[in-house]
Design a protein around this motif. Structure first.
Motif, PDB file in Angstrom:
ATOM      1  N   PRO A 281       0.832  -1.207   0.000  1.00  0.00           N
ATOM      2  CA  PRO A 281       0.000   0.000   0.000  1.00  0.00           C
ATOM      3  C   PRO A 281       0.868   1.259   0.000  1.00  0.00           C
ATOM      4  O   PRO A 281       2.046   1.209   0.352  1.00  0.00           O
ATOM      5  CB  PRO A 281      -0.767  -0.088   1.316  1.00  0.00           C
ATOM      6  CG  PRO A 281      -0.598  -1.467   1.807  1.00  0.00           C
ATOM      7  CD  PRO A 281       0.628  -2.036   1.191  1.00  0.00           C
ATOM      8  N   ALA A 282       0.285   2.385  -0.398  1.00  0.00           N
ATOM      9  CA  ALA A 282       1.024   3.652  -0.346  1.00  0.00           C
ATOM     10  C   ALA A 282       1.327   3.987   1.107  1.00  0.00           C
ATOM     11  O   ALA A 282       0.489   3.778   1.988  1.00  0.00           O
ATOM     12  CB  ALA A 282       0.195   4.762  -0.975  1.00  0.00           C
ATOM     13  N   LEU A 283       2.527   4.499   1.341  1.00  0.00           N
ATOM     14  CA  LEU A 283       2.963   4.796   2.707  1.00  0.00           C
ATOM     15  C   LEU A 283       3.172   6.300   2.861  1.00  0.00           C
ATOM     16  O   LEU A 283       3.870   6.925   2.058  1.00  0.00           O
ATOM     17  CB  LEU A 283       4.277   4.058   2.990  1.00  0.00           C
ATOM     18  CG  LEU A 283       4.981   4.321   4.315  1.00  0.00           C
ATOM     19  CD1 LEU A 283       4.219   3.682   5.476  1.00  0.00           C
ATOM     20  CD2 LEU A 283       6.403   3.772   4.283  1.00  0.00           C
ATOM     21  N   TYR A 284       2.543   6.865   3.879  1.00  0.00           N
ATOM     22  CA  TYR A 284       2.650   8.308   4.134  1.00  0.00           C
ATOM     23  C   TYR A 284       3.444   8.507   5.416  1.00  0.00           C
ATOM     24  O   TYR A 284       3.070   7.987   6.470  1.00  0.00           O
ATOM     25  CB  TYR A 284       1.257   8.926   4.270  1.00  0.00           C
ATOM     26  CG  TYR A 284       0.424   8.771   3.023  1.00  0.00           C
ATOM     27  CD1 TYR A 284       0.411   9.751   2.042  1.00  0.00           C
ATOM     28  CD2 TYR A 284      -0.334   7.615   2.809  1.00  0.00           C
ATOM     29  CE1 TYR A 284      -0.342   9.604   0.885  1.00  0.00           C
ATOM     30  CE2 TYR A 284      -1.090   7.466   1.653  1.00  0.00           C
ATOM     31  CZ  TYR A 284      -1.086   8.456   0.697  1.00  0.00           C
ATOM     32  OH  TYR A 284      -1.832   8.306  -0.450  1.00  0.00           O
ATOM     33  N   ASN A 297      -0.162   2.471  -5.386  1.00  0.00           N
ATOM     34  CA  ASN A 297       0.473   1.608  -4.394  1.00  0.00           C
ATOM     35  C   ASN A 297       1.997   1.602  -4.543  1.00  0.00           C
ATOM     36  O   ASN A 297       2.527   1.824  -5.620  1.00  0.00           O
ATOM     37  CB  ASN A 297      -0.054   0.188  -4.539  1.00  0.00           C
ATOM     38  CG  ASN A 297      -1.362   0.017  -3.794  1.00  0.00           C
ATOM     39  OD1 ASN A 297      -1.819   0.925  -3.107  1.00  0.00           O
ATOM     40  ND2 ASN A 297      -1.955  -1.148  -3.930  1.00  0.00           N
TER      41      ASN A 297
ATOM     42  N   ALA B  33      -3.087  -4.881   7.117  1.00  0.00           N
ATOM     43  CA  ALA B  33      -2.221  -3.879   6.479  1.00  0.00           C
ATOM     44  C   ALA B  33      -2.740  -3.428   5.110  1.00  0.00           C
ATOM     45  O   ALA B  33      -2.049  -3.535   4.096  1.00  0.00           O
ATOM     46  CB  ALA B  33      -0.788  -4.389   6.367  1.00  0.00           C
ATOM     47  N   SER B  34      -3.966  -2.954   5.074  1.00  0.00           N
ATOM     48  CA  SER B  34      -4.588  -2.332   3.892  1.00  0.00           C
ATOM     49  C   SER B  34      -4.962  -3.287   2.777  1.00  0.00           C
ATOM     50  O   SER B  34      -6.048  -3.239   2.248  1.00  0.00           O
ATOM     51  CB  SER B  34      -3.708  -1.251   3.260  1.00  0.00           C
ATOM     52  OG  SER B  34      -3.557  -0.180   4.114  1.00  0.00           O
ATOM     53  N   LYS B  35      -4.007  -4.112   2.331  1.00  0.00           N
ATOM     54  CA  LYS B  35      -4.331  -4.883   1.141  1.00  0.00           C
ATOM     55  C   LYS B  35      -4.118  -6.380   1.306  1.00  0.00           C
ATOM     56  O   LYS B  35      -4.443  -7.144   0.415  1.00  0.00           O
ATOM     57  CB  LYS B  35      -3.582  -4.338  -0.082  1.00  0.00           C
ATOM     58  CG  LYS B  35      -2.112  -4.615  -0.142  1.00  0.00           C
ATOM     59  CD  LYS B  35      -1.488  -4.149  -1.463  1.00  0.00           C
ATOM     60  CE  LYS B  35      -1.917  -4.944  -2.658  1.00  0.00           C
ATOM     61  NZ  LYS B  35      -0.991  -4.790  -3.812  1.00  0.00           N
ATOM     62  N   TYR B  36      -3.583  -6.790   2.425  1.00  0.00           N
ATOM     63  CA  TYR B  36      -3.248  -8.197   2.593  1.00  0.00           C
ATOM     64  C   TYR B  36      -4.288  -8.927   3.429  1.00  0.00           C
ATOM     65  O   TYR B  36      -5.156  -8.322   4.046  1.00  0.00           O
ATOM     66  CB  TYR B  36      -1.884  -8.330   3.278  1.00  0.00           C
ATOM     67  CG  TYR B  36      -0.796  -7.604   2.543  1.00  0.00           C
ATOM     68  CD1 TYR B  36      -0.154  -8.199   1.470  1.00  0.00           C
ATOM     69  CD2 TYR B  36      -0.438  -6.311   2.897  1.00  0.00           C
ATOM     70  CE1 TYR B  36       0.825  -7.535   0.769  1.00  0.00           C
ATOM     71  CE2 TYR B  36       0.545  -5.625   2.203  1.00  0.00           C
ATOM     72  CZ  TYR B  36       1.177  -6.243   1.137  1.00  0.00           C
ATOM     73  OH  TYR B  36       2.141  -5.570   0.442  1.00  0.00           O
ATOM     74  N   ILE B 298      -0.841   4.062   6.040  1.00  0.00           N
ATOM     75  CA  ILE B 298      -0.801   3.392   4.744  1.00  0.00           C
ATOM     76  C   ILE B 298      -2.228   3.343   4.200  1.00  0.00           C
ATOM     77  O   ILE B 298      -3.193   3.293   4.953  1.00  0.00           O
ATOM     78  CB  ILE B 298      -0.222   1.956   4.810  1.00  0.00           C
ATOM     79  CG1 ILE B 298      -0.932   1.108   5.868  1.00  0.00           C
ATOM     80  CG2 ILE B 298       1.267   1.981   5.066  1.00  0.00           C
ATOM     81  CD1 ILE B 298      -0.531  -0.357   5.850  1.00  0.00           C
ATOM     82  N   ALA B 299      -2.342   3.355   2.871  1.00  0.00           N
ATOM     83  CA  ALA B 299      -3.667   3.287   2.257  1.00  0.00           C
ATOM     84  C   ALA B 299      -3.558   2.545   0.938  1.00  0.00           C
ATOM     85  O   ALA B 299      -2.572   2.664   0.222  1.00  0.00           O
ATOM     86  CB  ALA B 299      -4.225   4.686   2.036  1.00  0.00           C
ATOM     87  N   ASN B 300      -4.588   1.770   0.638  1.00  0.00           N
ATOM     88  CA  ASN B 300      -4.574   0.961  -0.574  1.00  0.00           C
ATOM     89  C   ASN B 300      -5.365   1.632  -1.688  1.00  0.00           C
ATOM     90  O   ASN B 300      -6.159   2.541  -1.450  1.00  0.00           O
ATOM     91  CB  ASN B 300      -5.173  -0.420  -0.276  1.00  0.00           C
ATOM     92  CG  ASN B 300      -4.832  -1.432  -1.353  1.00  0.00           C
ATOM     93  OD1 ASN B 300      -3.840  -1.274  -2.072  1.00  0.00           O
ATOM     94  ND2 ASN B 300      -5.638  -2.462  -1.480  1.00  0.00           N
TER      95      ASN B 300
END
Lengths: 372, 372
Positions: A281-284, A297, B33-36, B298-300
């Motif tokens: 995922p994108a990390l901020y 992503n 964790a967003s996407k897993y 984190i964001a997906n």
């Protein structure tokens, strides 16, 4: 249920300057996570089409790499498939290298299509459209070809190589001619067609007797002139982002940052498929500040990002400021670097010797692939 | 056909302590964790270790997990020499056969293992978060000619009484095993990751099946019995991040470790040898709105973030409306947080809608779960 196949036609794709210098138009990154071809390929797929051919004129590898085995777009991989149709010899005679010569060189592909109808569409008409609507009209009309058109008021600026048409009262195409750019208003062909398959095969085999220079577009025009009222029309009045230049590409990308527009483009139950890359995922980070942007992503953001499109695995380091920019996959923006109206191709590292990069709304500063 | 190592992943447990998250989902299939999903970690670890054959033992809410695993294409187990097999309890001549313990689940699939006739069997838990390759552990097992090798991790001495503790000699041979000891003699905790020499394990499983007093558990029955018989059991010292995410608090904490990218399994190291693979969805690009704020998170893809996010994990197709403020929160797939809602230290389950201006857990430091 009739069998419908589709061809994505990458011949006649526009140049996007440096972006298409070493890759096919169809595989140019769009909105940080798609390839431009994904939009039309997904239309085919979502319309229930299970066999797709891609007519490729150049940089086959970049298309193959992008669509891989095609399972992303195909419902049943046994009865369907995605094929890349390429004429290796075609490049030796560029003036005669067109979509029809490509098909003639791969005639065995044509012979094994076994379909009732064939859809042909380019990848530079970005739209989300259910072809079943057009097919229904096509079958009802009893004609052998249906051409999609849209009424436009930007014909002095765009669609300069396209054909403008006029219609008979029964909806068939009356006249067709190349847009001369004299008038802004008009009905323009989107180069999206539905053919009765036999008509298409006949057209391909007839081409050498008419002109070896003719592609599908010219052969359809020829057909219209020869067979009165035999080509039907279909009005597409939905949301369309036509791309004819780098400027169009940039404008379309930023247009979709506006929520109202993106809602017209991305429809419910109409996914746009693309090949996946197993990116996290994108990390901020702690000091990230992001406004009005698409973030893909794998991106790691520690700086400021505004009105921008950030692709897969892009790294924006501390105190970098990115405005009105499009960053392709694997771009690294070093600490403190400022970008405004900049487009970076893949694997660019920005920073080091210079801290300010600035283009304009009319002319983005393009940094070529791999530059450091 | 003989395989050197076959991996068996225990994924049948209900995970009662995750409360409503596992009401309709097996613990290994819970979002992380967003996407897993949790099981992506052990499955990717197995794939990255070059192990070709995997059995996944499923029981509680097995359909979703079975569907998710499919032909294993996500982790690359669909190749010519590899296979992934979901092993659910089956009806046999003796009647129906629910799995009644970790060892029992393997015992009831002796025929499956015999088919591959492996030298070694790697037993893993389906609900652990860590990134590793098992190659070094297999090497230690092989070189030390052990009957079993148990992966251990050093835990703080004061927490050792919460774990199964291995006491070892100078050469790391296990001399004693204590399950949750009041006075631990070492701080080497078993991770529930075992390699057995198949021939030896097979004998113990057959014996264990016949025992009426056994609880058919690796930790409680098989390992103590092997130690009592003076079999050679080695400890493999694992270093790095490893978490059992069996409780809401530990699931929340492990999510945060990734969001803050500190101390957790680093998903951003661009090390292709330990990549974690997962399903992909065709969501729209992730969009961060004009008035949004996002950091330490984190964001997906598919997330639409218009509100304010700090220390959060945002899954795909989540919408955070304008004016919503989230801190220390995990939001799972498809949830919507309406405008003005304020949430602190929560896990928001899949598809939950949090109403406008709702306040959740603002004054508490204990993780709260909001689930459908």
């Amino acid at each position: 249920m009739p069998v419908v196949n589709a061809l994505l036609n990458l011949f006649n794709s526009p140049s996007l300057g440096a972006l298409t210098e070493k890759r096919n138009f169809g595989s140019v990154t769009f909105l940080g996570r798609y390839g431009l071809a994904d939009v039309m390929l997904s239309n085919f797929s979502n319309s229930g089409i299970n066999r797709i051919g891609i007519l490729v004129d150049r940089y086959t590898q970049s298309m193959r790499n992008h669509v891989q085995t095609g399972k992303t777009f195909i419902n049943n991989t046994k009865i369907g498939g995605l094929d890349i149709i390429y004429d290796e010899q075609g490049n030796l005679k560029p003036q005669l290298n067109n979509d029809i010569s490509d098909l003639t060189a791969n005639i065995s592909y044509m012979e094994h299509l076994f379909c009732d109808y064939l859809i042909v569409a380019p990848s530079n008409m970005l739209m989300t459209f259910d072809f079943r609507k057009m097919l229904k009209e096509h079958i009802k009309s009893g004609r052998s070809i249906t051409m999609m058109y849209q009424h436009r008021s930007d014909l002095k600026k765009r669609f300069l190589d396209s054909n403008v048409i006029t219609l008979n009262e029964d909806g068939s195409v009356k006249t067709i001619k190349r847009n001369d750019g004299e008038a802004n208003e008009g009905d323009v062909s989107l180069e999206i067609y539905i053919f009765n398959n036999q008509t298409f095969i006949d057209m391909v085999s007839e081409q050498p007797t008419v002109s070896l220079k003719y592609g599908i577009k010219e052969m359809v025009a020829h057909y219209i002139k020869k067979n009165k009222k035999e080509v039907g029309s279909y009005l597409y009045d939905g949301y369309l982002l036509p791309i004819f230049s780098l400027e169009d590409y940039v404008e379309s990308s930023f247009t979709l940052l506006e929520y109202e527009n993106s809602r017209k483009f991305f429809k419910k139950n109409w996914p746009i498929y693309t090949t996946t890359h197993d990116t996290p995922p994108a990390l901020y980070g702690a000091i990230a500040e992001v406004k009005n942007s698409f973030i893909a992503n794998g991106a790691v953001i520690n700086g400021k990002v505004e009105n921008s499109i950030i692709s897969r695995d892009v790294i924006v380091k501390e105190d970098a400021v990115i405005k009105n920019s499009i960053l392709f996959t694997n771009t690294v923006v070093e600490k403190g670097v400022k970008l405004d109206y900049v487009l970076t191709d893949k694997k660019v590292v920005v920073g080091g010797n210079k801290n300010n990069y600035k283009g304009t709304k009319k002319q983005m500063l393009v940094i070529k692939q791999g530059q450091k | 056909m003989s395989e050197k190592v076959v991996a068996m992943i225990l994924a049948g447990g209900k995970g009662t302590r995750l409360q409503a998250l596992t009401r309709k989902t097996a613990k290994p299939a819970v979002s992380f964790a967003s996407k897993y999903r949790i099981i992506d970690f052990p499955l990717s670890n197995v794939a990255n270790s070059g192990i070709n054959v995997v059995g996944v033992l499923i029981q509680y809410e097995s359909t979703e997990l079975d569907t998710y695993i499919g032909d294993g294409v996500i982790w690359g187990f669909n190749g010519v020499k590899s296979s992934i097999n979901t092993l659910s309890p089956r009806q046999t001549e003796e009647g129906s056969n629910w799995y009644e313990g970790t060892a029992d689940a393997i015992s009831k699939n002796i025929d499956f293992l015999d088919e591959y006739d492996p030298e070694y069997v790697l037993i893993l838990s389906g609900d652990h978060i860590y990134k590793t390759r098992y190659n070094d552990m297999v090497k230690l097992h092989e070189q030390s000619k052990a009957d079993a090798t148990i992966s251990v991790i050093e835990v703080p001495m004061e927490e050792a009484s919460r774990f199964g503790i291995m006491n070892v000699d100078k050469k790391d041979r296990i001399i004693e095993f204590q399950e949750k000891p009041k006075k631990p003699a070492s701080n080497l905790a078993s991770m529930g990751v075992y390699i057995f020499t198949w021939k030896v394990l097979r004998q113990y499983l057959v014996r264990d099946m016949k025992s009426v007093s056994s609880s058919h558990d690796f930790g409680k029955d098989i390992i103590p019995q092997m130690l009592a018989d003076k079999k050679k059991l080695m400890a493999y010292r694992f270093s790095g991040y490893w978490r059992d995410v069996g409780t809401l608090a530990s699931l929340h904490e492990a999510n945060m470790d990734i969001a803050l990218n500190m101390g957790g399994p680093n998903l951003y190291d661009h090390d292709d040898r330990t990549k974690i693979y997962t399903e992909d969805n065709s969501s729209v690009p992730q969009y961060i709105g004009p008035n949004a704020s996002i950091k330490n998170s984190i964001a997906n893809q598919g997330a639409v973030i218009l509100g304010s996010i700090d220390r959060c994990v945002i899954s795909s197709d989540v919408t955070i409306e304008e004016g919503a403020v989230l801190t220390d929160t995990v939001v799972m797939k498809g949830a919507t947080i309406k405008s003005g809602a304020k949430i602190h230290k929560a896990i928001i389950g899949p598809d939950v809608v949090v109403d406008e201006n709702e306040e959740i857990n603002l004054d508490s430091d204990k993780v709260v779960l909001i689930a459908k």
